[in-house]
Design an enzyme around this catalytic site. Structure first.
Site, PDB file in Angstrom:
ATOM      1  N   HIS A 123     138.848  22.762  55.378  1.00  0.00           N
ATOM      2  CA  HIS A 123     139.554  24.021  55.747  1.00  0.00           C
ATOM      3  C   HIS A 123     141.059  23.798  55.624  1.00  0.00           C
ATOM      4  CE1 HIS A 123     139.914  27.791  58.344  1.00  0.00           C
ATOM      5  NE2 HIS A 123     141.157  27.423  58.055  1.00  0.00           N
ATOM      6  N   HIS A 143     145.016  25.525  54.211  1.00  0.00           N
ATOM      7  CA  HIS A 143     145.874  26.582  53.642  1.00  0.00           C
ATOM      8  C   HIS A 143     146.910  25.917  52.746  1.00  0.00           C
ATOM      9  CE1 HIS A 143     144.360  29.716  56.398  1.00  0.00           C
ATOM     10  NE2 HIS A 143     144.180  28.683  57.207  1.00  0.00           N
ATOM     11  N   LYS A 169     135.071  33.688  53.087  1.00  0.00           N
ATOM     12  CA  LYS A 169     135.712  33.603  54.399  1.00  0.00           C
ATOM     13  C   LYS A 169     135.731  34.961  55.085  1.00  0.00           C
ATOM     14  CE  LYS A 169     138.273  31.969  57.706  1.00  0.00           C
ATOM     15  NZ  LYS A 169     139.303  30.986  57.911  1.00  0.00           N
ATOM     16  N   HIS A 185     136.327  32.899  60.782  1.00  0.00           N
ATOM     17  CA  HIS A 185     137.395  32.842  61.785  1.00  0.00           C
ATOM     18  C   HIS A 185     136.811  33.535  63.021  1.00  0.00           C
ATOM     19  CE1 HIS A 185     141.649  32.725  63.223  1.00  0.00           C
ATOM     20  NE2 HIS A 185     141.103  33.578  64.066  1.00  0.00           N
ATOM     21  N   HIS A 214     137.485  25.821  62.729  1.00  0.00           N
ATOM     22  CA  HIS A 214     138.470  25.427  63.748  1.00  0.00           C
ATOM     23  C   HIS A 214     138.044  25.834  65.165  1.00  0.00           C
ATOM     24  CE1 HIS A 214     139.620  29.523  62.889  1.00  0.00           C
ATOM     25  NE2 HIS A 214     140.277  29.215  61.795  1.00  0.00           N
ATOM     26  N   ASP A 261     142.812  22.809  58.910  1.00  0.00           N
ATOM     27  CA  ASP A 261     143.486  24.100  59.100  1.00  0.00           C
ATOM     28  C   ASP A 261     145.005  23.939  59.011  1.00  0.00           C
ATOM     29  OD1 ASP A 261     143.683  26.815  59.371  1.00  0.00           O
ATOM     30  OD2 ASP A 261     143.519  26.818  61.553  1.00  0.00           O
TER      31      ASP A 261
HETATM   32  O1  DOR Z   1     147.093  29.637  62.945  1.00  0.00           O
HETATM   33  C1  DOR Z   1     146.577  30.065  61.942  1.00  0.00           C
HETATM   34  N1  DOR Z   1     147.246  30.121  60.774  1.00  0.00           N
HETATM   35  N2  DOR Z   1     145.319  30.510  61.994  1.00  0.00           N
HETATM   36  C2  DOR Z   1     144.736  31.137  60.952  1.00  0.00           C
HETATM   37  O2  DOR Z   1     143.623  31.536  61.079  1.00  0.00           O
HETATM   38  C3  DOR Z   1     145.504  31.389  59.707  1.00  0.00           C
HETATM   39  C4  DOR Z   1     146.584  30.432  59.555  1.00  0.00           C
HETATM   40  C5  DOR Z   1     147.594  30.823  58.500  1.00  0.00           C
HETATM   41  O3  DOR Z   1     147.201  31.196  57.403  1.00  0.00           O
HETATM   42  O4  DOR Z   1     148.793  30.738  58.780  1.00  0.00           O
HETATM   43 ZN    ZN Z   2     142.770  28.545  58.725  1.00  0.00          ZN
END
Ligand code: DOR
Ligand code: ZN
Length: 354
Positions: free
Chosen positions: A15, A17, A101, A138, A176, A249
């Site tokens: 997971h 970003h 997702k 989520h 998460h 995450d």
């Molecule tokens: O804290 C977070 N940031 N939770 C999420 O689900 C998305 C993520 C983000 O893309 O910044």
């Molecule tokens: Zn995330």
């Protein structure tokens, strides 16, 4: 005697970003130096809702990789109220995306095109169950009447429990997880329901958000919970159980976007992710289970072989960087400036880490 080094199969991040553009270029090396593969979240602006968009994004990631770095981005589809089951199937059948997702609309960053009511994607979920395509969740309700610290538990009751009852064969990753409720729920399900756990939720409780003042860099969603929940997460992660695996995450936002009146949610933990997990596992006397959590349980769930290469952590003090530059701005990593006792052998893009 305490171990001086630890060699494991190369882990994967289930997971992550990675963003796009300058941010992608700046943050990707931190993940690619250690992880063999990563499931890449689709919450770009605009989100990744088409097979063609996922293919193009994958190409941009590969192009942004440091030279001679072996790293495989595993792409995901962003579910919307109107996404077609055929589009989902097409991307899965052609191996462009590995999972889809579910962002409840308005739950988090770039989720405004997310799903307003799970009933609206019933057909898509049925198709995914038939295909064996994992649903990544989520897990928070967005009902403003529900206390922000209770949103995960409410999601289980209102959305997830009914969903797995209705589609027992659907593969689900509860992403998460932050509560004992989530850990208990996942444990009580069949093996096709699993969870990822982040390094920061294993490290901080909600106290960290208010330590000596308001701490925007400790803010992510789902927000960290009270200490009893953190302890339950640590127990689950270090248990060796196949249902729990690594998902950082890591979610970078520029410092200017975190330190403002309405700061963004997200913790950039990539620069010390594996090292932070190692610290947790050592504190829990479970270093021998780190490999299962980081490198074996995830691939098994996704039906992929574990990585054949290895990484080595050495017992050596080092400091997490204070900042990582992004264009004219910067991102602040989780545990910035703090000392950690395990260090990954080799530099991010050095041959030792391949
Ligand atoms: O804290 C977070 N940031 N939770 C999420 O689900 C998305 C993520 C983000 O893309 O910044
Ligand atoms: Zn995330």
């Amino acid at each position: 005697m305490a171990r001086e080094s630890l060699t494991l199969r190369r882990p994967d991040d289930w997971h992550l970003h990675l963003r796009d553009g300058a941010m992608l270029k700046a943050v990707l090396p931190f993940s690619a130096r250690v992880f063999g593969r990563a499931i890449v979240m689709p919450n770009l602006a605009p989100p990744v809702t088409r097979v063609s968009a996922a293919e193009a994004y994958r190409k941009r990631i590969l192009k942004a990789l440091p030279r001679r770095t072996a790293f495989t981005p595993l792409m995901t589809a962003y579910l919307t109220d109107t996404i077609a089951a055929d589009e989902i199937e097409r991307g899965f059948a052609s191996r462009v995306w590995i999972a889809a997702k579910l962002y409840p609309a308005y739950a988090t960053t770039n989720s405004d095109l997310g799903v307003t009511d799970i009933a609206r994607i019933a057909k898509v979920l049925e198709r995914m169950a038939r295909l064996g395509m994992p649903l990544l969740v989520h897990g928070e309700v967005t009902d403003p009447k529900v206390d922000v610290f209770d949103r995960e538990a409410a999601f289980i009751e209102r959305v997830l429990a009914p969903l797995v009852r209705r589609l027992p064969e659907l593969k689900v990753v509860f992403e998460h997880v932050t509560t004992r409720d989530a850990v208990d729920f996942v444990r009580a399900q069949r093996p096709n329901v699993a969870a990822t756990i982040t390094p920061h939720h294993l490290t901080i409780s909600r106290n960290a958000l208010f330590q000596g003042g308001l701490r925007p860099h400790m803010y992510c969603l789902p927000v960290a919970k009270r200490e009893a929940h953190r302890l339950a997460l640590r127990q689950a992660a270090t248990s060796g159980e196949a249902k729990f695996f690594l998902g950082t995450d890591s979610a970078p936002h520029r410092i200017a976007d975190k330190e403002k009146d309405c700061g963004c949610a997200g913790i950039f933990c990539a620069p010390a992710a594996l090292e932070t997990y190692a610290r947790v596992f050592e504190e829990e006397n479970a270093l021998d289970r780190l490999e299962a959590f980081a490198a074996l349980n995830g691939p098994r769930f996704y039906g992929l072989p574990p990585n054949e290469t290895r990484v080595t952590l050495e017992r050596e003090k080092w400091k997490v960087p204070a900042k990582v530059k992004v264009g004219t701005g910067a991102v602040k990593p989780f545990l910035a400036g703090e000392e950690l006792g395990w260090q990954l052998l080799g530099k991010p893009d050095s041959p030792k880490n391949r």
